[in-house]
Design a protein around this motif. Sequence first.
Motif, PDB file in Angstrom:
ATOM      1  N   VAL A  34     -23.717 -56.915 -25.838  1.00  0.00           N
ATOM      2  CA  VAL A  34     -22.794 -58.118 -25.662  1.00  0.00           C
ATOM      3  C   VAL A  34     -23.597 -59.292 -24.902  1.00  0.00           C
ATOM      4  N   PRO A  35     -24.163 -59.053 -23.804  1.00  0.00           N
ATOM      5  CA  PRO A  35     -24.906 -60.144 -23.330  1.00  0.00           C
ATOM      6  C   PRO A  35     -26.055 -60.643 -23.922  1.00  0.00           C
ATOM      7  N   ALA A  36     -26.083 -61.905 -24.185  1.00  0.00           N
ATOM      8  CA  ALA A  36     -27.114 -62.495 -24.899  1.00  0.00           C
ATOM      9  C   ALA A  36     -28.448 -62.686 -24.150  1.00  0.00           C
ATOM     10  N   ARG A  37     -28.382 -62.658 -22.780  1.00  0.00           N
ATOM     11  CA  ARG A  37     -29.611 -62.511 -22.129  1.00  0.00           C
ATOM     12  C   ARG A  37     -30.308 -61.128 -22.226  1.00  0.00           C
ATOM     13  N   SER A  38     -31.384 -61.141 -22.883  1.00  0.00           N
ATOM     14  CA  SER A  38     -31.845 -60.035 -23.282  1.00  0.00           C
ATOM     15  C   SER A  38     -33.436 -59.903 -22.731  1.00  0.00           C
ATOM     16  N   GLY A  39     -34.024 -58.624 -22.923  1.00  0.00           N
ATOM     17  CA  GLY A  39     -35.506 -58.495 -22.528  1.00  0.00           C
ATOM     18  C   GLY A  39     -36.221 -57.468 -22.931  1.00  0.00           C
ATOM     19  N   LEU A  40     -37.469 -57.205 -22.604  1.00  0.00           N
ATOM     20  CA  LEU A  40     -38.092 -56.053 -23.148  1.00  0.00           C
ATOM     21  C   LEU A  40     -37.497 -54.680 -23.095  1.00  0.00           C
ATOM     22  N   GLY A  41     -37.092 -54.054 -24.545  1.00  0.00           N
ATOM     23  CA  GLY A  41     -36.512 -52.710 -24.291  1.00  0.00           C
ATOM     24  C   GLY A  41     -34.989 -52.699 -24.340  1.00  0.00           C
ATOM     25  N   ASP A  42     -34.498 -53.814 -24.223  1.00  0.00           N
ATOM     26  CA  ASP A  42     -33.161 -53.830 -24.462  1.00  0.00           C
ATOM     27  C   ASP A  42     -32.663 -53.439 -25.722  1.00  0.00           C
ATOM     28  N   CYS A  43     -31.472 -52.546 -26.119  1.00  0.00           N
ATOM     29  CA  CYS A  43     -31.012 -52.255 -27.284  1.00  0.00           C
ATOM     30  C   CYS A  43     -29.984 -53.294 -27.648  1.00  0.00           C
ATOM     31  N   VAL A  44     -30.204 -53.979 -28.855  1.00  0.00           N
ATOM     32  CA  VAL A  44     -29.465 -54.860 -29.353  1.00  0.00           C
ATOM     33  C   VAL A  44     -28.516 -54.291 -30.260  1.00  0.00           C
ATOM     34  N   PHE A  45     -28.669 -53.468 -30.961  1.00  0.00           N
ATOM     35  CA  PHE A  45     -27.896 -52.662 -32.141  1.00  0.00           C
ATOM     36  C   PHE A  45     -28.376 -51.368 -32.058  1.00  0.00           C
ATOM     37  N   VAL A  46     -27.378 -50.437 -32.231  1.00  0.00           N
ATOM     38  CA  VAL A  46     -27.145 -48.883 -32.661  1.00  0.00           C
ATOM     39  C   VAL A  46     -26.888 -49.029 -34.101  1.00  0.00           C
ATOM     40  N   LEU A  47     -27.709 -48.017 -34.658  1.00  0.00           N
ATOM     41  CA  LEU A  47     -27.457 -47.886 -36.269  1.00  0.00           C
ATOM     42  C   LEU A  47     -27.174 -46.229 -36.429  1.00  0.00           C
ATOM     43  N   GLY A  48     -26.350 -46.443 -37.658  1.00  0.00           N
ATOM     44  CA  GLY A  48     -25.837 -45.058 -38.368  1.00  0.00           C
ATOM     45  C   GLY A  48     -26.160 -45.101 -39.688  1.00  0.00           C
ATOM     46  N   ARG A  49     -25.757 -43.871 -40.226  1.00  0.00           N
ATOM     47  CA  ARG A  49     -26.142 -43.874 -41.907  1.00  0.00           C
ATOM     48  C   ARG A  49     -24.963 -42.728 -42.045  1.00  0.00           C
ATOM     49  N   ASP A  50     -24.462 -43.022 -43.675  1.00  0.00           N
ATOM     50  CA  ASP A  50     -23.406 -42.196 -44.002  1.00  0.00           C
ATOM     51  C   ASP A  50     -24.030 -40.569 -43.977  1.00  0.00           C
ATOM     52  N   TRP A  51     -23.137 -39.843 -43.758  1.00  0.00           N
ATOM     53  CA  TRP A  51     -23.117 -38.623 -43.238  1.00  0.00           C
ATOM     54  C   TRP A  51     -23.069 -37.531 -44.539  1.00  0.00           C
ATOM     55  N   ALA A  52     -23.806 -36.590 -44.554  1.00  0.00           N
ATOM     56  CA  ALA A  52     -23.757 -35.642 -45.978  1.00  0.00           C
ATOM     57  C   ALA A  52     -24.217 -34.293 -45.039  1.00  0.00           C
ATOM     58  N   PRO A  53     -23.506 -33.223 -45.597  1.00  0.00           N
ATOM     59  CA  PRO A  53     -24.020 -32.003 -44.723  1.00  0.00           C
ATOM     60  C   PRO A  53     -25.573 -31.527 -44.788  1.00  0.00           C
ATOM     61  N   SER A  54     -26.109 -32.174 -45.875  1.00  0.00           N
ATOM     62  CA  SER A  54     -27.673 -31.845 -45.937  1.00  0.00           C
ATOM     63  C   SER A  54     -28.495 -32.694 -44.926  1.00  0.00           C
ATOM     64  N   SER A  55     -27.845 -33.535 -44.349  1.00  0.00           N
ATOM     65  CA  SER A  55     -28.384 -34.524 -43.598  1.00  0.00           C
ATOM     66  C   SER A  55     -28.691 -34.204 -41.941  1.00  0.00           C
ATOM     67  N   LEU A  56     -27.869 -33.241 -41.685  1.00  0.00           N
ATOM     68  CA  LEU A  56     -27.849 -32.746 -40.391  1.00  0.00           C
ATOM     69  C   LEU A  56     -28.480 -31.175 -40.211  1.00  0.00           C
TER      70      LEU A  56
END
Length: 363
Positions: free
Chosen positions: A341-363
């Motif tokens: 949320v905060p626009a102010r960001s710096g080295l190492g700040d996570c700006v997005f968490v990602l995911g992928r479609d789940w399938a039984p074989s993916s875990l």
Amino acid sequence: MSLRENVGHHNLDPGKAKHRSRIWTDVDLGAEGKAQGYLWLPLGTHDTSGEETGLYSCEGIPVVSIKNGEGPRVLLMAGNHGNEYEGQVMLMKLIRTLQPEDVRGQIIFLPAANTPAVRAGRRTSPLDGGNLNRLFPGDPMGGPTSMIAHMIESEILPGVEYAFDFHSGGDKGDYLPCAVIARSDDPARFSRSLELLKVFGMPTSMIIDHSTGGDGALIGACRRTGVYHLSTELGGGGAVSAPALRMAEKGLARLLEHTGVLSRAIAVEPPPPTRLIRRVPARDYVYVQSAEAGLFEPYVGLGDEVQANQITGMMHFPTAPWKEPEPVLAPVDGIVLCRRVPARSGLGDCVFVLGRDWAPSSL
């Protein structure tokens, strides 16, 4: 009266009295009907010199029990992190709505589980900096947050079959509204957990191997005590997301009916289809790599799909406005689950968490 005597589900071995929670209550959580009051967390008091006086003050942790005969037993919890608000609002509304005749079994509410953090509107406790969702199984002789964790794991969880814990992104993150379960190596348990996820019926549902808090999270406590667990991420940004709250309220009504703890139907809609996804490992989140702090301009939003090496946004540098902005790249393909949320960001700040479609074989 000890908390364990009030809950009334288990008897403590007298030889293990040192392991009993120091948190106490005068609310009889084993009684029939609707009981409400506080779990009292003892705190040391200090004089003006800063020395402990030997006297105690207490922090009151709100608790409500609605019990009506035999049946399933469910824990509903919010305020695990104090600045995550949707779950707190949802449980307060439900406490005022449900009456004993609506219940078959027992529902225990902890709508402000880490009450010091809730009072301060902070993720962690101002008393000891404790993150409740990192401190299970806790310690009855530890700091305030560790005492709360110990009370929940040793006194509350052994008396229930289900624990539903409502989170959101806090004031630093904003999540694509979703429900969350942890994968189990037991196929039968995992199948039942998947069913809970589908009954809750958020548009997006997430399956994880474990919490970012590992075994120190409530998920770990539920695994140790054999309790079925479901949590959520319901918006965030330091606000209450009205759309996420409405979806979660409908989902919780369905979930309570599904467990059998309600004596009458309160759900008004069947569960819609849900998209099952898994969160990528933390190393594959999108991080700022600019050495200089600045303002992050996002190019993508919640629910968008990104490709590896795609520019997800730009870092701008107000103290050197002539400097060219630096791109922030996605390391892998994925779906945007959470944004900073905060626009102010710096080295190492996570700006997005990602995911992928789940399938039984993916875990």
